[in-house]
Write a protein that holds these residues in place. Structure first.
Motif, mmCIF file in Angstrom:
data_model
loop_
_atom_site.group_PDB
_atom_site.id
_atom_site.type_symbol
_atom_site.label_atom_id
_atom_site.label_comp_id
_atom_site.label_asym_id
_atom_site.label_seq_id
_atom_site.Cartn_x
_atom_site.Cartn_y
_atom_site.Cartn_z
ATOM 1 N N HIS A 141 11.654 21.897 -34.487
ATOM 2 C CA HIS A 141 10.036 21.544 -34.154
ATOM 3 C C HIS A 141 9.339 22.658 -34.130
ATOM 4 O O HIS A 141 9.190 23.348 -33.119
ATOM 5 C CB HIS A 141 10.317 20.708 -32.770
ATOM 6 N N ASP A 142 8.609 23.121 -35.196
ATOM 7 C CA ASP A 142 7.844 24.011 -35.172
ATOM 8 C C ASP A 142 6.408 23.808 -34.466
ATOM 9 O O ASP A 142 5.954 24.792 -34.008
ATOM 10 C CB ASP A 142 7.436 24.391 -36.574
ATOM 11 N N GLN A 143 6.201 22.681 -34.167
ATOM 12 C CA GLN A 143 4.980 22.301 -33.603
ATOM 13 C C GLN A 143 5.332 22.210 -32.147
ATOM 14 O O GLN A 143 4.943 21.241 -31.437
ATOM 15 C CB GLN A 143 4.311 20.856 -34.180
ATOM 16 N N GLY A 144 5.652 23.185 -31.529
ATOM 17 C CA GLY A 144 5.807 23.319 -29.831
ATOM 18 C C GLY A 144 6.971 22.428 -29.569
ATOM 19 O O GLY A 144 7.907 22.386 -30.346
ATOM 20 N N ALA A 145 6.952 22.043 -28.365
ATOM 21 C CA ALA A 145 8.175 21.468 -27.637
ATOM 22 C C ALA A 145 8.065 19.963 -28.188
ATOM 23 O O ALA A 145 7.369 19.251 -28.739
ATOM 24 C CB ALA A 145 8.053 21.554 -26.312
ATOM 25 N N ARG A 146 9.484 19.404 -28.041
ATOM 26 C CA ARG A 146 9.747 17.987 -28.511
ATOM 27 C C ARG A 146 9.133 17.170 -27.344
ATOM 28 O O ARG A 146 9.242 17.385 -26.214
ATOM 29 C CB ARG A 146 11.034 17.713 -28.552
ATOM 30 N N PRO A 147 8.142 16.157 -27.813
ATOM 31 C CA PRO A 147 7.659 15.327 -26.534
ATOM 32 C C PRO A 147 8.466 14.842 -25.646
ATOM 33 O O PRO A 147 9.571 14.251 -26.162
ATOM 34 C CB PRO A 147 6.693 14.478 -27.211
ATOM 35 N N LYS A 153 14.408 9.168 -25.753
ATOM 36 C CA LYS A 153 15.097 8.122 -26.700
ATOM 37 C C LYS A 153 16.176 8.814 -27.286
ATOM 38 O O LYS A 153 17.305 8.034 -27.449
ATOM 39 C CB LYS A 153 13.834 7.964 -27.828
ATOM 40 N N LEU A 154 15.942 10.030 -27.604
ATOM 41 C CA LEU A 154 17.182 10.569 -28.140
ATOM 42 C C LEU A 154 18.491 10.525 -27.286
ATOM 43 O O LEU A 154 19.649 10.426 -27.796
ATOM 44 C CB LEU A 154 16.857 12.144 -28.362
ATOM 45 N N TYR B 8 27.229 6.778 -15.800
ATOM 46 C CA TYR B 8 26.416 6.912 -16.469
ATOM 47 C C TYR B 8 26.913 7.167 -18.145
ATOM 48 O O TYR B 8 26.295 6.954 -18.819
ATOM 49 C CB TYR B 8 25.685 8.273 -16.091
ATOM 50 N N ARG B 9 28.253 7.861 -17.945
ATOM 51 C CA ARG B 9 28.667 8.232 -19.232
ATOM 52 C C ARG B 9 28.962 7.043 -20.062
ATOM 53 O O ARG B 9 28.701 6.870 -21.249
ATOM 54 C CB ARG B 9 30.095 9.316 -19.056
ATOM 55 N N ASN B 10 29.469 5.995 -19.086
ATOM 56 C CA ASN B 10 29.727 4.796 -19.961
ATOM 57 C C ASN B 10 28.504 4.156 -20.598
ATOM 58 O O ASN B 10 28.442 3.420 -21.632
ATOM 59 C CB ASN B 10 30.481 3.833 -19.160
ATOM 60 N N ALA B 11 27.230 4.336 -19.775
ATOM 61 C CA ALA B 11 26.051 3.802 -20.253
ATOM 62 C C ALA B 11 25.453 4.473 -21.243
ATOM 63 O O ALA B 11 24.428 4.234 -21.522
ATOM 64 C CB ALA B 11 25.339 3.582 -19.097
ATOM 65 N N MET B 12 26.306 5.487 -21.806
ATOM 66 C CA MET B 12 25.508 6.558 -22.602
ATOM 67 C C MET B 12 24.184 7.186 -22.143
ATOM 68 O O MET B 12 23.492 7.805 -22.960
ATOM 69 C CB MET B 12 25.431 5.749 -24.004
ATOM 70 N N GLU B 13 24.352 7.313 -20.864
ATOM 71 C CA GLU B 13 22.975 7.946 -20.453
ATOM 72 C C GLU B 13 23.561 9.539 -20.397
ATOM 73 O O GLU B 13 23.958 10.194 -19.410
ATOM 74 C CB GLU B 13 22.736 7.450 -18.962
ATOM 75 N N ALA B 14 23.386 9.947 -21.380
ATOM 76 C CA ALA B 14 24.130 11.303 -21.706
ATOM 77 C C ALA B 14 23.953 12.417 -20.911
ATOM 78 O O ALA B 14 24.733 12.913 -20.164
ATOM 79 C CB ALA B 14 23.689 11.912 -23.390
ATOM 80 N N SER B 39 10.455 18.761 -18.020
ATOM 81 C CA SER B 39 9.745 18.459 -16.724
ATOM 82 C C SER B 39 9.504 16.996 -16.510
ATOM 83 O O SER B 39 9.310 16.503 -15.560
ATOM 84 C CB SER B 39 9.083 19.563 -16.211
ATOM 85 N N ARG B 40 8.948 16.551 -17.668
ATOM 86 C CA ARG B 40 8.425 15.244 -17.464
ATOM 87 C C ARG B 40 9.331 14.171 -18.109
ATOM 88 O O ARG B 40 8.714 13.009 -18.001
ATOM 89 C CB ARG B 40 7.009 15.139 -18.488
ATOM 90 N N VAL B 41 10.294 14.255 -18.529
ATOM 91 C CA VAL B 41 11.117 13.497 -18.891
ATOM 92 C C VAL B 41 11.768 12.602 -17.517
ATOM 93 O O VAL B 41 11.808 11.269 -18.021
ATOM 94 C CB VAL B 41 12.516 14.269 -19.516
#
Lengths: 179, 374
Positions: A141-147, A153-154, B8-14, B39-41
């Motif tokens: 990700h060259d454009q700064g941090a991953r949102p 999602k990942l 959590y592991r089973n729920a794939m909440e990695a 920090s916003r995740v």
């Protein structure tokens, strides 16, 4: 050669200098002394151990793996550099951008495997670059941090902020994201 | 806890089943921008990221807007300023200054546990820099690097006293570097005791005021005013070093060429007389065949000199060729057998099997303990 036994009872003949990159095993060997007894690794499965210590197929991979696991770089610009996990503040952030091809290949294993490897590296106490790389999941990700949305999602993370809270945090930490 | 993580592991909440210490490890190895994003995740990540994000703050390669944003956030939540251990502002903006220097000063005052402070040129103008020196108090400060503009509205005496008073309030300092404005410093009657000081970089005129015992590296800036005191200053530095410890000694100059060549000669003479144990000697100066000859003449006096660097400053490029340099370097090697590598006219030379060979300057810098050379 050192004999390692994994959680699924598979045995691995591994060269001493490779296994000694694991601080855990190194300390064990020092405590026990020269012995033919196998070393049990109850927290590491064979598939993971292969990834962490065994030579892979191609010669280049073996080569980079050495560098990878040791992290003690032999290039001239960094003889004084301490291992990555203990290195100075400046270095840590600077180095996050250089990603070797092999690191990328390494990281393209599936996510569950990746976590297993991270846990194993932590258990074996291998000072590796492992941890920091996977955030980018092999893609750059060259454009700064991953949102944040993408990270959630990942890695399947639930957002437990209210929109207002998230906006407030974004505002507070904007200086770090601002370019 | 194990059960919860397993679920959590089973729920794939990695992320939820990885132990927090590994997550913190990951966070520590990501960039500040990544940390801010993380920090916003989620709340978990917020709680894990913030202490890391605010512990080491580096505002580099950015514009002043980032500085202003950061300082505003500090003023709004002063408790966050108290966790900042390392603060670096390195902003390139040509000749423009930070427009909200008052804000920067105010947030610096809130950083009560600061360990490392680094401010680049144009972060603060001379007036605000002066205020910082006069008023700031960081009880745990160990490393401080400040660059300030040289066109000062204050007299050299005023600034020197302010610097000395700043130092008396910060006796914890291990590294201290002051640039530009402070090359005009003059002597001061205030005595400063810095028992932990290992590195000093700045005006040579301040040396007599400092009391230290374990200096390992010194970079002195010489101005015309210090011509008369060269020997006293070198003796002063010598008194603060341990003869059995390898010492790195650099000299740079902010005076006209004529007085430069006089001072260089004196420096080399007195260092070879009073500080024979110097391991690395660096002169960043205008060169003349005269200077080089004088260096060669003084070299036999050194007992432990391993690295020698005589590099030119950009205004006065070297006039000699590489072939001439080789002769010079070979001459140095003959009169000073301890010498292992040297740097002359932006080429580095290393002794391999008694023959001098060129090698990368950067490598020389690392070997000699002068990473600033490149």
């Amino acid at each position: 050669m050192v004999l390692l036994v994994t959680s699924d009872n598979e045995q691995f003949q591994t060269e001493k200098d490779i296994v000694e990159r694991s601080v855990l095993i190194k300390n064990m060997l020092e405590d026990v002394g020269e012995s033919d007894q196998p070393i049990p690794l109850p927290n590491v499965s064979s598939s993971v151990l292969k990834k962490v210590t065994q030579p892979s197929t191609g010669p280049t991979e073996i080569d980079v793996r050495g560098r990878y696991l040791s992290t003690a770089s032999t290039t001239v610009e960094s003889p004084s550099r301490p291992p990555i996990l203990e290195q100075s503040q400046d270095e840590t952030r600077k180095r996050t951008t250089d990603i070797s091809e092999w690191d990328q290949k390494f990281i393209t294993v599936d996510q569950e495997m990746l976590f297993e490897i991270i846990l194993a590296a932590n258990y074996l106490d291998i000072k590796s670059l492992l941890c920091r790389r996977w955030l980018q999941d092999g893609s750059q990700h060259d454009q700064g941090a991953r949102p944040p949305e993408e990270i959630r999602k990942l890695f399947n993370i639930v957002n437990d902020f209210t929109p207002e809270e998230e906006a407030q945090i974004k505002k507070e930490n904007e200086w770090a994201e601002d370019r | 806890m194990v059960l919860t993580r397993g679920a959590y592991r089973n729920a794939m909440e990695a992320f939820r089943w990885l132990p927090n210490e590994i997550l913190v490890d990951i966070i520590q190895h990501s960039t500040a921008a990544d940390q801010a994003s993380l920090s916003r995740v989620s709340r978990l990540f917020h709680d894990l990221c913030l202490p890391v994000l605010y512990r080491i703050v580096q505002i580099k390669d950015k514009n002043f807007n980032s500085v202003i944003l950061f300082c505003s956030a500090m003023i709004e939540k002063p408790s966050r300023a108290a966790v900042v251990r390392s603060f670096t502002v390195d902003v390139c903006s040509g000749n423009r200054f930070n427009t909200r220097q008052d804000l920067l000063l105010a947030s610096l005052k809130l950083m009560s546990t600061l360990d490392h402070l680094s401010l680049s040129l144009s972060a603060l103008d001379d007036r605000h820099c002066f205020i910082l020196l006069e008023e700031s108090n960081f009880p745990q400060l160990r490393s401080c690097e400040i660059s300030a503009p040289s066109n000062s509205t204050f007299t050299a005496q005023q600034i020197s006293d302010a610097v000395a008073l700043f130092l008396t309030r910060h006796s914890t300092l291990k590294r201290f570097h002051l640039q530009d404005l402070f090359s005009r410093l003059t002597s001061t009657s205030i005595r400063v005791s810095l028992p932990n000081l290992e590195y000093y970089g700045g005006s040579s005129t301040l040396i007599p005021a400092i009391d230290a015992t374990g200096l390992k590296k010194v970079q002195l800036t010489w101005s015309s005013e210090s011509v008369a005191d060269v020997e006293a200053i070198i003796i002063g530095v010598s008194a603060m070093t341990k003869p059995d410890f390898p010492f790195v000694f650099s000299h740079i100059f902010s005076c006209p060429p004529r007085s430069q060549s006089i001072i260089i000669k004196e420096i080399v003479t007195f260092v070879s007389k009073h500080m024979r144990h110097t391991k690395t000697l660096r002169l960043e100066a205008m060169q003349s065949p005269d200077t080089i000859a004088h260096v060669t003449e003084c070299l036999p006096c050194f007992t432990g000199l391993v690295y020698l660097s005589v590099d030119w400053i950009s205004f006065y490029p070297p006039t000699t060729s590489k072939a001439v340099d080789r002769i010079t370097v070979e001459g140095w090697g003959k009169v000073c057998p301890t010498l292992e590598a040297c740097c002359l006219n932006s080429f580095a030379w290393r002794k391999v099997n008694n023959r001098w060979k060129v090698f990368p300057v950067k490598e020389f810098g690392v070997l000699a303990g002068l990473p600033e050379i490149s």
